[in-house]
Design an enzyme around this catalytic site. Structure first.
Site, mmCIF file in Angstrom:
data_model
loop_
_atom_site.group_PDB
_atom_site.id
_atom_site.type_symbol
_atom_site.label_atom_id
_atom_site.label_comp_id
_atom_site.label_asym_id
_atom_site.label_seq_id
_atom_site.Cartn_x
_atom_site.Cartn_y
_atom_site.Cartn_z
ATOM 1 N N ARG A 160 3.180 10.744 5.776
ATOM 2 C CA ARG A 160 3.389 10.319 4.397
ATOM 3 C C ARG A 160 4.616 10.967 3.773
ATOM 4 N NH1 ARG A 160 3.295 8.387 0.949
ATOM 5 N NH2 ARG A 160 1.727 8.721 -0.659
ATOM 6 N N ARG A 177 -12.564 7.216 4.134
ATOM 7 C CA ARG A 177 -11.293 7.946 4.082
ATOM 8 C C ARG A 177 -11.176 8.942 5.234
ATOM 9 N NH1 ARG A 177 -11.883 9.593 -1.778
ATOM 10 N NH2 ARG A 177 -11.646 7.675 -2.959
ATOM 11 N N TYR A 221 -9.337 -3.365 -11.965
ATOM 12 C CA TYR A 221 -7.951 -2.933 -11.796
ATOM 13 C C TYR A 221 -6.987 -3.942 -12.411
ATOM 14 C CZ TYR A 221 -8.721 1.116 -8.741
ATOM 15 O OH TYR A 221 -9.070 2.344 -8.248
#
Length: 345
Positions: free
Chosen positions: A41, A28, A154
């Site tokens: 963003r 990240r 998920y």
């Protein structure tokens, strides 16, 4: 065969060759802790950012340049592959990823469409090609994907989970359906990663973020055969990093599943873990990401401990034990990178 003597330190370390400095990159390293990323963003959604090669290139390259790390990692998300398989994925504000049509019953596995090729994810491979062209030759590019177990969690849970009880109950209740699901996820992931390598990724990382929820016995039965098949399907000349969290009891089984480098989280001592793994693999890690929220003195002290445990053995890639936290000061990250580069033991 290409002359690899002048390869960057990161690629040499992946092959367990000596390097003048310990290479470092951070999971990240392009993310919310950077003001440039937050500004971008504010204008586009997360999925739009992932699906726009120019923007993915911008955040990937900017982060690598600003931090001075030894490798860049493609900006994407492990769940993107679920969309072409037939799952309805949304990144809901404040909730994280949500899958609106999860796999609930064994019959739902039939809805998981096999992938013939990686064409539906061409925006990722386009980003890989653009990033590789934008980076200097001295900075390798890492491609990545989620490992089948984490993707299955998920898909069944419909999002994140604390205990993965739905996924594990599905696995225990119907092992045959589980194996079909894992098989389709394995096939798709192999296609996806090979496409990234063809587009220019020089190393590949598998993120098995939730596999630490399993016992060693269950890992060997329900995960290891699929991971072995996946790693066997990847290009032999592209280093593969096998990363998971909470895997202190699974390290040997992960090594046997595949990967030229095993990623370690911060819950194990690096030297003890490497001794368990043996000399046949490199290791990546393993500073606790929370250390970056402390003082520079403490960051250096803790990084020094990791480097001392590695003891200069060829094959160590410095990284965190998981991703950079959003509240991390950028100057602390840069200080860590500089310290690791300057370390000589």
């Amino acid at each position: 065969m290409p002359d690899r003597r002048e390869d960057p330190p990161f690629l040499k370390a992946c092959r367990r060759e000596p390097t003048e400095v310990t290479p470092i990159w951070l999971m990240r390293q392009a993310g919310r802790y950077m003001a440039d990323y937050r500004e971008l963003r504010s204008k586009v959604s997360f999925l739009e950012l992932c699906k726009t090669p120019d923007l993915a290139t911008e955040v990937t390259v900017t982060a690598a340049e600003r931090l001075g790390v030894d490798a860049a990692i493609l900006f994407a998300d492990i769940l993107l592959i679920l969309e072409p398989l037939g799952l309805d994925l949304e990144f809901a504000k404040g909730e994280g990823p949500v899958i609106h049509n999860p796999v609930v019953e064994p019959i739902d596995v039939d809805r998981i469409r096999p992938m013939a090729d990686a064409g539906a994810l061409s925006y990722v491979t386009e980003a890989v090609a653009q990033i590789r062209a934008a980076l200097p030759p001295s900075v390798p590019l890492i491609g990545f994907a989620g490992a089948p177990f984490t993707l299955a969690c998920y898909a069944i849970e419909g999002g994140g989970s604390r205990h993965y009880d739905r996924a594990k109950a599905f696995m225990y209740r119907d092992p045959a359906a589980w194996d079909v699901l894992m098989g389709r996820l394995t096939d798709a992931t192999a296609l996806y990663l090979n496409a990234q390598a063809e587009a220019g990724a020089q190393a590949l990382q598998l993120f098995d973020s939730w596999v630490g929820t399993l016992s060693p016995r269950d890992y060997k039965r329900f995960v290891q055969p699929h991971m072995r098949r996946l790693f066997a399907a990847l290009p032999a000349d592209v280093p593969a990093i096998h990363f998971g969290t909470g895997t202190a009891t699974l390290l040997e089984a992960q090594r046997d599943a595949g990967g030229s480098v095993i990623g370690l989280d911060w819950r194990v001592e690096l030297d003890e873990a490497w001794d368990r793994l043996g000399p046949g693999v490199g290791v990546q890690g393993n500073l606790d990401p929370v250390v970056l929220l402390s003082t520079r003195e403490e960051i250096e002290r803790q990084a020094r401990l990791v480097l001392q445990q590695a003891a200069g053995r060829p094959g160590h890639i410095f990284n965190l034990g998981h991703g950079i936290l959003p509240q991390t000061p950028v100057d602390h990250v840069r200080a860590l990178v500089d310290f690791v580069h300057e370390w000589r033991g």
